[in-house]
Write a protein that holds these residues in place. Structure first.
Motif, PDB file in Angstrom:
ATOM      1  N   SER A 101      31.888  27.318  76.727  1.00  0.00           N
ATOM      2  CA  SER A 101      31.623  28.753  76.777  1.00  0.00           C
ATOM      3  C   SER A 101      32.675  29.596  76.396  1.00  0.00           C
ATOM      4  N   SER A 102      33.844  29.091  76.763  1.00  0.00           N
ATOM      5  CA  SER A 102      35.194  30.011  76.715  1.00  0.00           C
ATOM      6  C   SER A 102      35.562  29.948  75.483  1.00  0.00           C
ATOM      7  N   ARG A 103      35.540  28.837  74.788  1.00  0.00           N
ATOM      8  CA  ARG A 103      36.177  28.695  73.201  1.00  0.00           C
ATOM      9  C   ARG A 103      35.237  29.620  72.397  1.00  0.00           C
ATOM     10  N   ALA A 104      34.008  29.477  72.683  1.00  0.00           N
ATOM     11  CA  ALA A 104      32.829  30.040  71.812  1.00  0.00           C
ATOM     12  C   ALA A 104      33.113  31.690  71.720  1.00  0.00           C
ATOM     13  N   GLU A 105      33.402  32.082  73.176  1.00  0.00           N
ATOM     14  CA  GLU A 105      33.817  33.706  73.329  1.00  0.00           C
ATOM     15  C   GLU A 105      35.115  33.976  72.382  1.00  0.00           C
ATOM     16  N   GLU A 106      35.986  33.081  72.456  1.00  0.00           N
ATOM     17  CA  GLU A 106      37.445  33.389  71.713  1.00  0.00           C
ATOM     18  C   GLU A 106      37.104  33.192  70.357  1.00  0.00           C
ATOM     19  N   LEU A 107      36.543  32.159  69.786  1.00  0.00           N
ATOM     20  CA  LEU A 107      36.151  32.112  68.324  1.00  0.00           C
ATOM     21  C   LEU A 107      35.188  33.264  68.189  1.00  0.00           C
ATOM     22  N   ARG A 108      34.154  33.823  68.742  1.00  0.00           N
ATOM     23  CA  ARG A 108      33.319  34.944  68.333  1.00  0.00           C
ATOM     24  C   ARG A 108      34.261  36.165  68.264  1.00  0.00           C
ATOM     25  N   ASP A 109      35.351  36.309  69.152  1.00  0.00           N
ATOM     26  CA  ASP A 109      36.168  37.677  69.132  1.00  0.00           C
ATOM     27  C   ASP A 109      37.050  37.511  67.778  1.00  0.00           C
ATOM     28  N   ALA A 110      37.480  36.334  67.504  1.00  0.00           N
ATOM     29  CA  ALA A 110      38.168  36.305  66.093  1.00  0.00           C
ATOM     30  C   ALA A 110      36.981  36.769  64.876  1.00  0.00           C
ATOM     31  N   ILE A 111      35.773  36.180  65.019  1.00  0.00           N
ATOM     32  CA  ILE A 111      34.917  36.675  63.782  1.00  0.00           C
ATOM     33  C   ILE A 111      34.576  38.094  63.801  1.00  0.00           C
ATOM     34  N   LEU A 112      34.555  38.540  64.796  1.00  0.00           N
ATOM     35  CA  LEU A 112      34.431  40.081  64.896  1.00  0.00           C
ATOM     36  C   LEU A 112      35.522  40.727  64.430  1.00  0.00           C
ATOM     37  N   LYS A 113      36.471  40.596  64.603  1.00  0.00           N
ATOM     38  CA  LYS A 113      37.796  41.092  64.249  1.00  0.00           C
ATOM     39  C   LYS A 113      37.915  40.757  62.596  1.00  0.00           C
ATOM     40  N   LEU A 114      37.566  39.607  62.180  1.00  0.00           N
ATOM     41  CA  LEU A 114      37.430  39.560  60.751  1.00  0.00           C
ATOM     42  C   LEU A 114      36.443  40.511  60.229  1.00  0.00           C
ATOM     43  N   LYS A 115      35.357  40.412  60.444  1.00  0.00           N
ATOM     44  CA  LYS A 115      34.451  41.486  60.029  1.00  0.00           C
ATOM     45  C   LYS A 115      34.578  43.052  60.113  1.00  0.00           C
ATOM     46  N   ALA A 116      35.345  43.140  61.179  1.00  0.00           N
ATOM     47  CA  ALA A 116      35.840  44.715  61.316  1.00  0.00           C
ATOM     48  C   ALA A 116      36.929  44.870  60.308  1.00  0.00           C
ATOM     49  N   ASN A 117      37.397  43.966  59.436  1.00  0.00           N
ATOM     50  CA  ASN A 117      38.480  44.165  58.416  1.00  0.00           C
ATOM     51  C   ASN A 117      37.968  43.699  57.069  1.00  0.00           C
ATOM     52  N   ASP A 118      36.596  43.810  57.144  1.00  0.00           N
ATOM     53  CA  ASP A 118      35.719  43.747  55.878  1.00  0.00           C
ATOM     54  C   ASP A 118      35.899  42.405  55.370  1.00  0.00           C
ATOM     55  N   LYS A 119      36.137  41.323  55.981  1.00  0.00           N
ATOM     56  CA  LYS A 119      36.007  39.955  55.618  1.00  0.00           C
ATOM     57  C   LYS A 119      34.716  39.119  56.007  1.00  0.00           C
ATOM     58  N   PHE A 120      34.005  38.638  55.029  1.00  0.00           N
ATOM     59  CA  PHE A 120      32.848  38.225  55.352  1.00  0.00           C
ATOM     60  C   PHE A 120      32.858  36.701  55.971  1.00  0.00           C
ATOM     61  N   VAL A 121      31.902  36.363  56.871  1.00  0.00           N
ATOM     62  CA  VAL A 121      31.724  35.015  57.723  1.00  0.00           C
ATOM     63  C   VAL A 121      30.565  34.368  57.423  1.00  0.00           C
ATOM     64  N   ILE A 122      30.478  33.149  56.970  1.00  0.00           N
ATOM     65  CA  ILE A 122      29.184  32.355  56.561  1.00  0.00           C
ATOM     66  C   ILE A 122      29.166  31.061  57.254  1.00  0.00           C
ATOM     67  N   ALA A 123      28.371  30.967  58.168  1.00  0.00           N
ATOM     68  CA  ALA A 123      28.487  29.453  59.143  1.00  0.00           C
ATOM     69  C   ALA A 123      27.088  28.815  58.651  1.00  0.00           C
ATOM     70  N   HIS A 124      27.435  27.413  58.620  1.00  0.00           N
ATOM     71  CA  HIS A 124      26.200  26.425  58.420  1.00  0.00           C
ATOM     72  C   HIS A 124      26.263  25.555  59.463  1.00  0.00           C
ATOM     73  N   SER A 125      24.850  25.116  59.992  1.00  0.00           N
ATOM     74  CA  SER A 125      24.646  24.197  61.029  1.00  0.00           C
ATOM     75  C   SER A 125      23.695  22.965  60.713  1.00  0.00           C
ATOM     76  N   GLN A 126      23.949  21.866  61.159  1.00  0.00           N
ATOM     77  CA  GLN A 126      22.954  20.938  60.874  1.00  0.00           C
ATOM     78  C   GLN A 126      22.191  20.498  62.066  1.00  0.00           C
ATOM     79  N   GLY A 127      22.133  21.700  62.980  1.00  0.00           N
ATOM     80  CA  GLY A 127      21.249  21.567  64.183  1.00  0.00           C
ATOM     81  C   GLY A 127      22.300  22.029  65.222  1.00  0.00           C
ATOM     82  N   PHE A 128      21.503  22.645  66.502  1.00  0.00           N
ATOM     83  CA  PHE A 128      22.237  22.776  67.729  1.00  0.00           C
ATOM     84  C   PHE A 128      21.449  22.062  68.630  1.00  0.00           C
ATOM     85  N   PHE A 129      22.005  21.132  69.222  1.00  0.00           N
ATOM     86  CA  PHE A 129      21.339  20.022  69.985  1.00  0.00           C
ATOM     87  C   PHE A 129      21.669  20.068  71.429  1.00  0.00           C
TER      88      PHE A 129
END
Length: 589
Positions: A101-129
């Motif tokens: 959970s902690s790593r997910a939180e920190e990575l999410r914060d980084a994604i939000l900062k990228l988006k705030a600076n007009d960078k696109f973020v695309i994710a792909h999943s082969q399943g959440f298990f």
């Protein structure tokens, strides 16, 4: 004879070449090479979260020889990329299992900062298990989430599970002689109980509830255009699993497609180059940048040194008190460094080693007048909190596992088990009644038990006293928050054990503030890392010795269960130092 001589000569030359070439190869791997030339802009970074990343760069084992990207590297690179005009976007391969959970939180914060600076973020999943909501939460803020057809979306909640070995120990005639301070110090429960005690269950349930609620809050905020709020998201997630098609219809993902589809989408958007995040080099800050030191500690806290152990391919990162203290002193002595960030990702360990690191921090603060900021990673509990408590500021993620201010100690009485296989023991003790307390295979005597209690209480009392001093509270208030109880980062802040909520990059901002650095000044994060001696490296590569602790951890890893590995390691650690300030592993499932 001629053939024999030629064979001997050939073997001799081969040995010479081997001992000449191998050191050169090893040393060359450690010598920093020139930075790789990056492709011209625009750049799209690629991150694969299916890989296992250590929090900090490995200093032992094969990881130290061949390098690799650490989680800290990922976070700092993404932070730099957010303001780098050459970077236009990020693609992520989501993990199918939990990343914590902690790593997910920190990575999410980084994604939000990228988006705030007009960078696109695309994710792909082969399943959440498996592993709770962390793998989904880590990418829920992405502009688009793609999911492979035929895969499964399963994020119904969090399960915290522990293993208990009392029944096994009873069968083999081993009695745990362990004392814990106090009721919430549950690490010994793995050996002394057959299930959760009331207090153990209370703390774990509160922790799990916090982690789940925080995850729901983040995910519902990220998917706010598709859901009516947190209650709606809770209902949908707790009713999973879903097929990929159902997840798309519900709005949990945005597209169905294959991994290569997001690469094509990214290339179409950027008209640029996709490079792995490990190949990305952040823009130089320049000579006028203000320096903040980063000392990173990960793993069990032990006395001694670390770094350069390449003979043991299973070596794990550890926080060795001599090495870490030296790094802190080095940063304190450097006049160019304005503040120190100590990143702590540790379940604890030796209170003696923790005390040594605490003293190094206290010295730098008082004698060198430099602020020290703690950045807590996934876990900074027990000894991990001990090394943190005296800092000027403590920064933790909301999902960090911390607290567990307490101590336990003792040993295992194995005389009964040995007798079952025909082995008996006898001893001659010279001196006081405490002399054989930690060496005898027999149960503790009443006098030994009393003295052990006093010894462990002294450690606990010092721990709580330092917490009270460091956090500006009374001893009784510190004790009330201690007693071995674990807290989430958000609960720890409510309890006054943490100052700020956030990840490493928030700690950088706090360090800037504490050091009085101008808000507009550029700041460079300078890693302070141990530099292994090449000759020592070469020597360890050909050393056949391995400690018993390594063997025990290796046995656990072979059994493919981190809880077993940690229990075996904990068992062995008590043979080296019977007093421990650590917690049992908390694994999200």
């Amino acid at each position: 004879m001629k053939t024999l001589l030629l064979s001997l000569a050939g073997a001799f030359m081969a040995l010479i070449l081997f001992f000449l070439i191998v050191p050169v190869i090893v040393i060359s791997l450690l010598v920093p090479s020139q930075e790789p030339k990056q492709p011209t802009a625009p750049i799209v970074l690629s991150l694969d979260m299916r890989n296992e990343y250590t929090d900090r760069t490995a200093t032992d084992g094969l990881g130290a020889l061949f390098g690799g990207v650490s989680f800290i590297d990922i976070i700092t690179k993404l932070d730099a990329a957010a303001t780098d005009p050459n970077v236009v976007g990020l693609t992520i391969r989501a993990s199918e299992t939990g990343i914590g959970s902690s790593r997910a939180e920190e990575l999410r914060d980084a994604i939000l900062k990228l988006k705030a600076n007009d960078k696109f973020v695309i994710a792909h999943s082969q399943g959440f298990f498996l592993g709770g909501p962390s793998s989904y939460r880590a990418v829920s803020a992405a502009d688009e989430i793609w999911m492979q057809q035929g895969s499964e979306f399963s994020v119904p909640g969090i399960s915290l599970e522990s293993l208990f070995f009392k029944g096994l120990l009873d069968k083999v005639g081993v009695t745990p002689e362990i004392m814990a301070f106090y009721e919430f110090k549950n690490a010994p429960n793995s050996f002394t109980q057959e299930g959760y005690t009331e207090d153990h269950a209370l703390a774990m349930r509160a922790l799990g509830t916090d982690l789940w609620n925080i995850s729901l809050s983040d995910i519902s905020a990220d998917r706010a255009d598709r859901f009516k709020g947190e209650p709606d998201m809770r209902t949908v997630l707790e009713d999973s699993p879903y097929s990929a098609t159902q997840a798309l219809e519900l709005g949990l993902v945005d597209h169905l497609g294959w991994p290569e589809d997001i690469e094509r989408e990214a290339e179409s958007r950027s008209k640029g180059h996709i490079i792995d995040i490990g190949e990305y080099t952040a823009p130089a800050m320049g000579p006028d940048a203000q320096l903040i030191a980063l000392v990173a500690g990960e793993g069990a806290i032990v006395t001694g040194t670390s770094g350069g152990d390449f003979a043991n391919i299973n070596a794990e990162n550890k926080i060795a008190s001599d090495t870490v203290s030296e790094q802190i002193y080095k940063a304190g002595d450097d006049p160019k460094i304005k503040a120190i960030i100590f990143r702590v990702d540790s379940p604890g360990g030796s209170p003696t080693a923790s005390d040594q690191i605490w003293r190094a921090i206290e010295y730098v603060q008082s004698e060198k007048k430099k602020p020290v900021i703690i950045s807590m990673g996934s876990v900074a509990a027990s000894g991990g909190y001990y090394v943190s408590m005296g800092a000027d500021k403590i920064v933790a993620n909301r999902s960090t596992i911390t607290g567990s201010i307490g101590v336990f100690g003792g040993r295992f009485a194995i005389a009964e088990g040995l007798a079952k296989i025909g082995v008996t023991s006898d001893s001659i003790d010279i001196g006081g009644p405490y002399s054989s307390t930690y060496t005898s295979v027999e149960p503790l005597t009443p006098v030994q038990r009393e003295k052990m209690h006093t010894s462990l209480k002294n450690v606990y009392d010092r721990f709580v006293t330092l917490v009270a001093d460091g956090r500006g509270m009374s001893w009784d208030d510190a004790h009330e928050r201690a007693r071995g109880r674990v807290w989430s980062g958000i609960a720890a802040k409510d309890q006054g054990l943490v100052d700020e909520l956030g990840g490493l990059m928030r700690a950088v901002e706090v360090a800037r503030e504490e050091a009085g650095i101008d808000p507009d000044a550029k700041v460079e994060l300078r890693n302070i890392e141990p530099v292994p001696d090449p000759m020592e490296i070469f020597t360890t590569m050909f050393s056949g010795s391995e400690s018993e602790a390594r063997a025990m951890r290796f046995m656990g890893s072979m059994m493919s269960d981190k809880r077993i590995s940690a229990a075996l390691g904990q068992f062995q650690s008590m043979q080296g130092e019977p007093r421990q300030a650590s917690i049992s592993p908390i694994i999200e499932r």
